[in-house]
Design a protein around this motif. Structure first.
Motif, PDB file in Angstrom:
ATOM      1  N   ASP A  98      21.836  21.326  48.542  1.00 18.49           N
ATOM      2  CA  ASP A  98      22.525  20.208  47.921  1.00 18.49           C
ATOM      3  C   ASP A  98      21.764  18.915  48.192  1.00 18.49           C
ATOM      4  N   ILE A  99      21.762  18.041  47.197  1.00 17.65           N
ATOM      5  CA  ILE A  99      21.188  16.703  47.347  1.00 17.65           C
ATOM      6  C   ILE A  99      22.164  15.726  46.713  1.00 17.65           C
ATOM      7  N   GLU A 100      22.507  14.689  47.471  1.00 17.97           N
ATOM      8  CA  GLU A 100      23.365  13.630  46.943  1.00 17.97           C
ATOM      9  C   GLU A 100      22.581  12.329  46.982  1.00 17.97           C
ATOM     10  N   ILE A 101      22.606  11.617  45.864  1.00 21.19           N
ATOM     11  CA  ILE A 101      21.862  10.362  45.744  1.00 21.19           C
ATOM     12  C   ILE A 101      22.821   9.283  45.258  1.00 21.19           C
ATOM     13  N   ASP A 102      22.854   8.186  45.990  1.00 20.18           N
ATOM     14  CA  ASP A 102      23.682   7.057  45.590  1.00 20.18           C
ATOM     15  C   ASP A 102      23.137   6.474  44.286  1.00 20.18           C
ATOM     16  N   ASP A 103      24.037   6.127  43.389  1.00 16.51           N
ATOM     17  CA  ASP A 103      23.645   5.598  42.078  1.00 16.51           C
ATOM     18  C   ASP A 103      22.749   4.357  42.172  1.00 16.51           C
ATOM     19  N   SER A 104      22.887   3.594  43.248  1.00 14.58           N
ATOM     20  CA  SER A 104      22.099   2.367  43.382  1.00 14.58           C
ATOM     21  C   SER A 104      20.600   2.642  43.480  1.00 14.58           C
ATOM     22  N   LEU A 105      20.225   3.872  43.799  1.00 16.74           N
ATOM     23  CA  LEU A 105      18.803   4.205  43.926  1.00 16.74           C
ATOM     24  C   LEU A 105      18.171   4.682  42.620  1.00 16.74           C
ATOM     25  N   LEU A 106      18.973   4.892  41.608  1.00 14.48           N
ATOM     26  CA  LEU A 106      18.447   5.464  40.370  1.00 14.48           C
ATOM     27  C   LEU A 106      17.481   4.531  39.640  1.00 14.48           C
ATOM     28  N   GLU A 107      17.521   3.246  39.947  1.00 10.45           N
ATOM     29  CA  GLU A 107      16.612   2.274  39.323  1.00 10.45           C
ATOM     30  C   GLU A 107      15.397   1.998  40.199  1.00 10.45           C
ATOM     31  N   LYS A 122      12.718   4.053  41.890  1.00 10.25           N
ATOM     32  CA  LYS A 122      12.073   5.352  42.070  1.00 10.25           C
ATOM     33  C   LYS A 122      11.334   5.462  43.414  1.00 10.25           C
ATOM     34  N   GLU A 123      10.591   4.432  43.790  1.00 13.28           N
ATOM     35  CA  GLU A 123       9.800   4.484  45.022  1.00 13.28           C
ATOM     36  C   GLU A 123      10.695   4.642  46.257  1.00 13.28           C
ATOM     37  N   SER A 124      11.749   3.859  46.324  1.00 15.18           N
ATOM     38  CA  SER A 124      12.678   3.982  47.464  1.00 15.18           C
ATOM     39  C   SER A 124      13.352   5.346  47.471  1.00 15.18           C
ATOM     40  N   ILE A 170      10.944   7.943  48.882  1.00 21.07           N
ATOM     41  CA  ILE A 170      10.778   7.788  50.334  1.00 21.07           C
ATOM     42  C   ILE A 170      11.998   8.330  51.070  1.00 21.07           C
ATOM     43  N   LEU A 171      13.185   7.963  50.599  1.00 21.45           N
ATOM     44  CA  LEU A 171      14.410   8.413  51.263  1.00 21.45           C
ATOM     45  C   LEU A 171      14.613   9.919  51.116  1.00 21.45           C
ATOM     46  N   LEU A 172      14.246  10.473  49.966  1.00 23.27           N
ATOM     47  CA  LEU A 172      14.340  11.929  49.771  1.00 23.27           C
ATOM     48  C   LEU A 172      13.409  12.670  50.725  1.00 23.27           C
ATOM     49  N   ILE A 173      12.177  12.205  50.813  1.00 25.98           N
ATOM     50  CA  ILE A 173      11.210  12.839  51.719  1.00 25.98           C
ATOM     51  C   ILE A 173      11.727  12.800  53.151  1.00 25.98           C
ATOM     52  N   SER A 174      12.235  11.659  53.549  1.00 26.98           N
ATOM     53  CA  SER A 174      12.748  11.508  54.912  1.00 26.98           C
ATOM     54  C   SER A 174      13.910  12.464  55.191  1.00 26.98           C
ATOM     55  N   ALA A 175      14.869  12.513  54.284  1.00 21.58           N
ATOM     56  CA  ALA A 175      16.037  13.373  54.482  1.00 21.58           C
ATOM     57  C   ALA A 175      15.644  14.852  54.465  1.00 21.58           C
ATOM     58  N   ILE A 176      14.746  15.222  53.556  1.00 24.01           N
ATOM     59  CA  ILE A 176      14.309  16.623  53.487  1.00 24.01           C
ATOM     60  C   ILE A 176      13.585  17.014  54.773  1.00 24.01           C
ATOM     61  N   ASN A 177      12.681  16.164  55.236  1.00 19.61           N
ATOM     62  CA  ASN A 177      11.979  16.461  56.490  1.00 19.61           C
ATOM     63  C   ASN A 177      12.951  16.588  57.657  1.00 19.61           C
TER      64      ASN A 177
END
Length: 103
Positions: A54-63, A65-67, A70-77
């Motif tokens: 599962d992956i949950e992403i706050d809507d505020s990040l949808l605009e 891409k770079e952030s 970075i946050l996805l990589i961090s959480a996955i690691n």
């Protein structure tokens, strides 16, 4: 030195270790690990096999891409590190002296 070496007993010990390893693996696979990054803006969950479930992403990040990347990589690691640490802990439990009996 090996005059009291009992192969039958050694076989029993190995069977016990295999059974315990199988049980620990089954228990581990049922676990869910969750890591958050960006103060909870991104949340990633994995099972005990290390599969992302599962992956949950706050809507505020949808605009941004770079952030988001970075946050996805961090959480996955982080979540994969949790899974690996659990596997290591389970392996250490396998070596618990109680399975070898007391002599």
């Amino acid at each position: 030195m090996f005059d009291k070496f009992d192969l039958g007993e050694l076989g029993k010990v190995f069977e016990e270790i295999q059974e315990k390893a199988k049980k620990l693996q089954e228990e581990s696979e049922k676990k869910t690990f969750t890591a958050k990054s960006g103060g909870g803006l991104v949340q990633v969950s994995a099972n005990g096999k290390g599969e992302i479930i599962d992956i949950e992403i706050d809507d505020s990040l949808l605009e941004d891409k770079e952030s988001l990347q970075i946050l996805l990589i961090s959480a996955i690691n982080d979540v994969l590190k949790m899974v690996e640490e659990d596997k290591q802990k389970s392996a250490m439990n396998l070596m618990n002296p109680s399975i070898f009996g007391s002599n």
